[in-house]
Design a protein around this motif. Sequence first.
Motif, short mmCIF file in Angstrom:
data_model
loop_
_atom_site.label_atom_id
_atom_site.label_comp_id
_atom_site.label_asym_id
_atom_site.label_seq_id
_atom_site.Cartn_x
_atom_site.Cartn_y
_atom_site.Cartn_z
N GLY A 63 -14.65 -2.09 31.56
CA GLY A 63 -15.64 -1.55 30.63
C GLY A 63 -16.37 -0.37 31.24
O GLY A 63 -15.83 0.38 32.06
N ARG A 64 -17.61 -0.20 30.86
CA ARG A 64 -18.46 0.81 31.49
C ARG A 64 -19.37 0.18 32.53
O ARG A 64 -20.24 0.83 33.10
CB ARG A 64 -19.30 1.53 30.42
N HIS A 119 -11.08 6.44 35.01
CA HIS A 119 -11.34 7.30 33.84
C HIS A 119 -12.82 7.37 33.46
O HIS A 119 -13.16 8.02 32.48
CB HIS A 119 -10.52 6.79 32.65
N THR A 120 -13.68 6.74 34.23
CA THR A 120 -15.10 6.78 33.91
C THR A 120 -15.72 8.14 34.20
O THR A 120 -16.87 8.38 33.87
CB THR A 120 -15.89 5.69 34.67
N THR A 121 -14.94 9.04 34.81
CA THR A 121 -15.41 10.41 35.04
C THR A 121 -15.08 11.34 33.87
O THR A 121 -15.39 12.53 33.92
CB THR A 121 -14.78 11.00 36.32
N VAL A 142 -15.44 3.75 22.77
CA VAL A 142 -15.21 5.00 23.50
C VAL A 142 -13.76 4.98 24.01
O VAL A 142 -13.07 3.97 23.91
CB VAL A 142 -16.18 5.16 24.69
N ARG A 143 -13.34 6.07 24.57
CA ARG A 143 -12.01 6.16 25.16
C ARG A 143 -12.11 5.69 26.62
O ARG A 143 -12.70 6.37 27.45
CB ARG A 143 -11.46 7.58 25.06
N TYR A 144 -11.54 4.53 26.90
CA TYR A 144 -11.61 3.96 28.24
C TYR A 144 -10.51 4.50 29.15
O TYR A 144 -10.74 4.80 30.32
CB TYR A 144 -11.53 2.43 28.18
N VAL A 187 -10.34 14.07 34.02
CA VAL A 187 -11.09 14.76 32.97
C VAL A 187 -10.48 14.56 31.59
O VAL A 187 -11.07 14.97 30.59
CB VAL A 187 -11.23 16.27 33.28
N ASP A 188 -9.30 13.95 31.53
CA ASP A 188 -8.71 13.64 30.24
C ASP A 188 -7.58 12.64 30.45
O ASP A 188 -7.04 12.52 31.56
CB ASP A 188 -8.16 14.88 29.55
N THR A 189 -7.24 11.91 29.42
CA THR A 189 -6.15 10.94 29.49
C THR A 189 -5.66 10.66 28.09
O THR A 189 -6.33 11.03 27.11
CB THR A 189 -6.60 9.66 30.21
N THR A 190 -4.50 10.02 27.98
CA THR A 190 -3.91 9.83 26.65
C THR A 190 -4.23 8.48 26.03
O THR A 190 -4.28 8.36 24.81
CB THR A 190 -2.38 10.01 26.70
#
Length: 361
Positions: A63-64, A119-121, A142-144, A187-190
């Motif tokens: 999670g976050r 991916h939390t960045t 959100v996008r995890y 900075v991005d992911t699919t």
Amino acid sequence: MRVLVVNAGSSSLKLSVLGERDEVLGSRALELEQGRWSASAVEEVLAGWPEPEAVGHRVVHGGRVFTEPTRLEGGVVERLRELTPLAPLHQPRALAGIEVVERVLPGVAGVACFDTAFHTTLPEAAATYAVPEQWRRRWGVVRYGFHGLSHAYASRRAREWTGGERVVTAHLGAGASLAAVLGGRCVDTTMGFTPLEGLVMATRSGSVDPGLVLWLHEQAGLAVREISEALVRRSGLLALAGTADMREVVEREGRGEASAVLALGVYVHRLRGAVASMAASMGGLDTLVFTGGVGEGAARVRELVARGLGFVGVGVDEGVNAGVEGEGEVSAAGARVRTLVVRAREDVEIAGGVRGVLAGG
């Protein structure tokens, strides 16, 4: 420090012991027995290996809350259990793995390492869905992102190899995702809120029009469970080619079989576009990395992806690409972007996270 790495999957419990230099001292996968993993079977395996000094568990969803490797103490397991609704297929398996290993190795320090943590960045613009604010605040929509342990290792390996700061890592296996890694930060992911978003996979559809899902339920009369089952287990390569095995797809595509030609075409079309999107999020691309079972083993996929990405500077030497074994660079002479094949080593990433946590107290 010798670390036992525990990776609990849908049907197997993968165990491996890594030594001080990340050498593999023992490795084995245990299958489920009557729906659970046997403590006696784990004991039997570990009895033949050097005794671990710590344990690292792969946990898909943090999670976050959990943004870095975390020692399993002080109610952490219960907090992980509370995240189960976000990963109902994966989280219970990880928790079961934690439970059985703690029974076998009482008193040995355990650390959870998270696939979502890398991916939390993500910048807010990349992590946010354009959906009602209440959904985002109340339910954490959100996008995890996922496969973070693999992306972290592969991107770091690429930076050490080439020195390039703008890296796209392609983790291609039964599940598949990309990550854009700028200066070591994702900075991005699919993949997104779930591991269903993004690329075409072995049995998962990847991204589809959400309106299609609504139409199937409201107009075609399909139950939500039926739609979910189909998108997760009966789509992807399996739906297009009748097999989820990329090796078979490539073999049949080479013989000109229409279903395999279509399956590979759809797979590569989505993958090329996503690589270009990842590059755009960083303002360019220095290194493209293929990893995972398909990324490492399917030269044909690498060749076709690169063939459509010349405009961003990607090019592979077809002879070198066809002959690479394990790791290697497959870049064409003069290509602006360096293209690498890197072994997937989530175990190394987990062991490193464990040592870092325990060294810090």
